[in-house]
Scaffold this active site. Structure first.
Site, PDB file in Angstrom:
ATOM      1  N   ASP A   1       0.822  -1.207   0.000  1.00  0.00           N
ATOM      2  CA  ASP A   1       0.000   0.000   0.000  1.00  0.00           C
ATOM      3  C   ASP A   1       0.859   1.261   0.000  1.00  0.00           C
ATOM      4  OD1 ASP A   1      -2.167  -1.650   0.105  1.00  0.00           O
ATOM      5  OD2 ASP A   1      -2.328  -1.556   2.285  1.00  0.00           O
TER       6      ASP A   1
ATOM      7  N   HIS B   1      -5.063 -17.872  -1.780  1.00  0.00           N
ATOM      8  CA  HIS B   1      -4.972 -16.800  -0.787  1.00  0.00           C
ATOM      9  C   HIS B   1      -6.241 -15.963  -0.744  1.00  0.00           C
ATOM     10  CE1 HIS B   1      -0.369 -17.192  -0.595  1.00  0.00           C
ATOM     11  NE2 HIS B   1      -0.928 -17.759   0.447  1.00  0.00           N
TER      12      HIS B   1
ATOM     13  N   ASP C   1      -7.524 -21.105   6.854  1.00  0.00           N
ATOM     14  CA  ASP C   1      -6.050 -21.084   6.875  1.00  0.00           C
ATOM     15  C   ASP C   1      -5.691 -19.820   7.636  1.00  0.00           C
ATOM     16  OD1 ASP C   1      -3.337 -20.839   6.394  1.00  0.00           O
ATOM     17  OD2 ASP C   1      -3.471 -21.230   4.247  1.00  0.00           O
TER      18      ASP C   1
ATOM     19  N   ASP D   1       0.596 -20.867  11.609  1.00  0.00           N
ATOM     20  CA  ASP D   1      -0.035 -21.016  10.288  1.00  0.00           C
ATOM     21  C   ASP D   1      -0.697 -22.397  10.237  1.00  0.00           C
ATOM     22  OD1 ASP D   1      -0.741 -20.847   7.639  1.00  0.00           O
ATOM     23  OD2 ASP D   1       1.304 -20.821   6.862  1.00  0.00           O
TER      24      ASP D   1
ATOM     25  N   HIS E   1       0.364 -26.637  -5.200  1.00  0.00           N
ATOM     26  CA  HIS E   1       1.289 -25.714  -4.526  1.00  0.00           C
ATOM     27  C   HIS E   1       2.344 -26.503  -3.781  1.00  0.00           C
ATOM     28  CE1 HIS E   1      -0.798 -26.664  -0.801  1.00  0.00           C
ATOM     29  NE2 HIS E   1      -1.948 -26.331  -1.366  1.00  0.00           N
TER      30      HIS E   1
ATOM     31  N   HIS F   1       6.829 -24.518   4.099  1.00  0.00           N
ATOM     32  CA  HIS F   1       7.685 -23.340   4.230  1.00  0.00           C
ATOM     33  C   HIS F   1       8.121 -23.240   5.673  1.00  0.00           C
ATOM     34  CE1 HIS F   1       4.293 -21.044   6.030  1.00  0.00           C
ATOM     35  NE2 HIS F   1       3.540 -21.622   5.101  1.00  0.00           N
TER      36      HIS F   1
ATOM     37  N   HIS G   1       6.246 -16.820   6.004  1.00  0.00           N
ATOM     38  CA  HIS G   1       7.105 -17.517   5.040  1.00  0.00           C
ATOM     39  C   HIS G   1       8.534 -17.113   5.386  1.00  0.00           C
ATOM     40  CE1 HIS G   1       3.609 -17.818   1.917  1.00  0.00           C
ATOM     41  NE2 HIS G   1       3.440 -18.580   2.969  1.00  0.00           N
TER      42      HIS G   1
ATOM     43  N   GLU H   1       1.721 -28.917   4.450  1.00  0.00           N
ATOM     44  CA  GLU H   1       0.382 -28.508   4.018  1.00  0.00           C
ATOM     45  C   GLU H   1       0.016 -28.969   2.608  1.00  0.00           C
ATOM     46  OE1 GLU H   1      -0.057 -24.245   3.332  1.00  0.00           O
ATOM     47  OE2 GLU H   1       2.010 -23.902   3.926  1.00  0.00           O
TER      48      GLU H   1
ATOM     49  N   TYR I   1      -7.267 -29.549  -5.050  1.00  0.00           N
ATOM     50  CA  TYR I   1      -8.169 -28.478  -5.514  1.00  0.00           C
ATOM     51  C   TYR I   1      -8.758 -28.928  -6.855  1.00  0.00           C
ATOM     52  CZ  TYR I   1      -5.201 -26.363  -2.043  1.00  0.00           C
ATOM     53  OH  TYR I   1      -4.510 -26.139  -0.875  1.00  0.00           O
TER      54      TYR I   1
ATOM     55  N   ARG J   1      -7.304 -28.462   2.138  1.00  0.00           N
ATOM     56  CA  ARG J   1      -5.893 -28.332   2.564  1.00  0.00           C
ATOM     57  C   ARG J   1      -5.840 -28.624   4.059  1.00  0.00           C
ATOM     58  NH1 ARG J   1      -4.969 -23.800   0.420  1.00  0.00           N
ATOM     59  NH2 ARG J   1      -5.071 -22.217   2.055  1.00  0.00           N
TER      60      ARG J   1
ATOM     61  N   GLU K   1      -2.960 -28.266   7.216  1.00  0.00           N
ATOM     62  CA  GLU K   1      -1.632 -27.692   7.483  1.00  0.00           C
ATOM     63  C   GLU K   1      -1.337 -27.699   8.970  1.00  0.00           C
ATOM     64  OE1 GLU K   1      -1.415 -23.456   6.681  1.00  0.00           O
ATOM     65  OE2 GLU K   1       0.743 -23.564   6.383  1.00  0.00           O
TER      66      GLU K   1
HETATM   67  N1  GLY Z   1      -1.015 -19.787   5.122  1.00  0.00           N
HETATM   68  C1  GLY Z   1      -0.768 -19.084   3.938  1.00  0.00           C
HETATM   69  C2  GLY Z   1       0.435 -19.537   3.216  1.00  0.00           C
HETATM   70  O1  GLY Z   1       1.164 -20.395   3.661  1.00  0.00           O
HETATM   71  O2  GLY Z   1       0.732 -18.995   2.170  1.00  0.00           O
HETATM   72 MN    MN Z   2       1.317 -22.005   5.129  1.00  0.00          MN
END
Ligand code: GLY
Ligand code: MN
Length: 439
Positions: A74, A266, A283, A294, A363, A367, A374, A392, A396, A405, A407
């Site tokens: 932003d 997302h 999530d 997460d 995906h 991470h 991340h 995770e 889909y 999902r 995680e």
């Molecule tokens: N929890 C969102 C991601 O890992 O991108």
């Molecule tokens: Mn994640």
């Protein structure tokens, strides 16, 4: 990381804003003040991190700016968690300069501007960070140039270390401020990642709590969900649980995605109404004392999985369990990814028609977690005790409007692993029992 294969689904970075407002830079060192972080790491811990980084730069010079201009949110530069990791401070317009050839007392210099106005004078920055040499930001470019000798005869082989982005572009404000012609610029990011990826005891305590509170929030979501409610209402109860657990902030925008919204990795608009017969994917992550949880769970809005939903869910679950079972020192995230994909492909049966369901696992598997959701890691870096990562997998299927999902947050231990997010039910029976508790 939810690293997607499809360019359309590439994730946005989930970054915190600098806490300090952006204002005009002051030329007066005396007005320099710092933002006191909520729970900074102890000065000796911060000093040890800086010493470890200094060891990696030889006789070179490293500059770590407080914000990353290349990562704007932003219009505001995003706070650099590297700077926070090394100083305990969240600021804008500040640099940490490490010099491998300066005398010990000047090897670490913190440059602060007068515009990070919240609490306390420059001396406070010294106390919080344990850095004895705190100087005025407006002097930084000239002094850095002198250190690098770009204003005189250049020293052959002088190296300037800067964190570089994905395309190898170093932080723009440092390069713009100093003449870097003739200098060898090296990427500081791998050294920072190597340091940050293994957590110390203090960090682990924070990550444990972040994962636990995230899981408690996810479980609260299960007990609260039902047909006719809004996704935003579930978001509200989850985030209220975070606050009750001592985590007033989320570590990224909460994803509360019902039905086909879960196909958008997302999705965080959270504006739909929960519909009987569909699944709900949450999530969510609590940020506890700066550290990120997460946790993802997917469950039936009606309270009971349909046969089809259950079969797909159990495939994702057994895939996740196969990957988690393999988490131990020496294994890489790439290994885990392969193990998960082989498991999913090998156990798909005819669930996904002529294909295996692995085609719908769009995906990445994992991470690292830390100050960032991340957190930095290195490709193919073998796991080691003290690392914390997500596991995770997902499936889909656009044609059916289904996204699933699961995680968890997993600590690598000397003997294997420990799942930190067990407070969120996961087996089909445990999930259905939790939903039945509806409160
Ligand atoms: N929890 C969102 C991601 O890992 O991108
Ligand atoms: Mn994640």
């Amino acid at each position: 990381m939810l690293e997607t294969r499809s360019a359309l689904l590439v994730q946005l970075p989930l970054l915190a804003l600098a806490t300090a407002p952006l204002m005009a830079q002051s030329n007066s060192c005396e007005s320099a003040v710092v933002a006191a972080p909520e729970m900074p790491a102890a000065p000796d811990v911060l000093a040890a991190r800086r010493s470890a980084l200094l060891e990696t730069i030889g006789s070179g010079v490293a500059v770590v700016p407080a914000t990353s201009p290349s990562r704007q949110l932003d219009g505001y530069p995003a706070a650099s968690s590297d700077f926070e990791y090394l100083t305990g401070l969240e600021l804008s317009d500040a640099w940490l300069v490490l010099s491998g050839s300066a005398p010990d007392e000047n090897a670490v210099v913190l440059y602060l501007s007068g515009n990070a106005a919240t609490e306390g004078p420059m001396a406070e920055a010294g106390a919080v960070t344990g850095i004895a040499d705190v100087r005025c930001f407006s002097d930084a470019p000239e002094q850095l140039a002198a250190l690098l000798r770009t204003d005189g005869p250049s020293t052959p082989g002088t190296k300037l270390f800067l964190a570089m982005g994905m395309r190898g572009v170093p932080d723009a404000d440092v390069v713009a401020a100093v003449d870097t012609a003739g200098l060898e610029i090296q990427n500081l990011r791998p050294a920072l990642a190597r340091l940050r990826v293994v957590k110390d005891e203090e960090e682990l305590a924070r990550l444990r709590r972040a994962a636990e509170v995230s899981a408690l929030g996810a479980a609260q979501g299960m007990r609260s969900a039902g047909p006719g409610l809004g996704e935003a209402e579930i978001q509200a109860v989850i985030e209220a649980e975070f606050r009750a657990g001592g985590a007033p902030e989320t570590s990224f925008p909460s994803i509360v995605a019902s039905g086909s919204n879960a196909l958008e990795l997302h999705y965080d608009e959270n504006i739909s109404t929960l519909t009987d017969g569909e699944l709900l994917l949450t999530d969510v992550g609590a940020e506890y004392a700066g550290y990120a949880g997460d946790v993802t769970r997917t469950y039936p809005i009606s309270g009971t999985f349909t046969d089809r939903q259950r079969e797909l869910y159990e495939l994702v679950l057994s895939t996740q369990e196969a990957a988690i079972d393999s988490v131990r020192p020496g294994v890489t995230i790439e290994d885990l990814n392969r193990i998960a994909r082989e498991h999913m492909a090998g156990h798909s049966g005819d669930l996904c028609g002529e294909e295996t369901c692995e085609v719908y696992f769009i995906h990445g598997l994992s991470h690292h977690l830390g100050l960032d959701v991340h957190d930095p890691g290195l490709p193919n870096l073998p796991l080691a005790p003290g690392m914390v990562l997500t596991v995770e997998p997902g499936i889909y299927i656009p044609a059916e409007g289904i996204g699933i999902r699961i995680e968890d947050d997993v600590l690598v231990t000397p003997d294997g692993h420990e799942v930190l997010s067990t407070a969120a039910p996961k087996s089909v029976s445990a999930v259905e029992a939790e939903i039945a508790k509806s409160d």
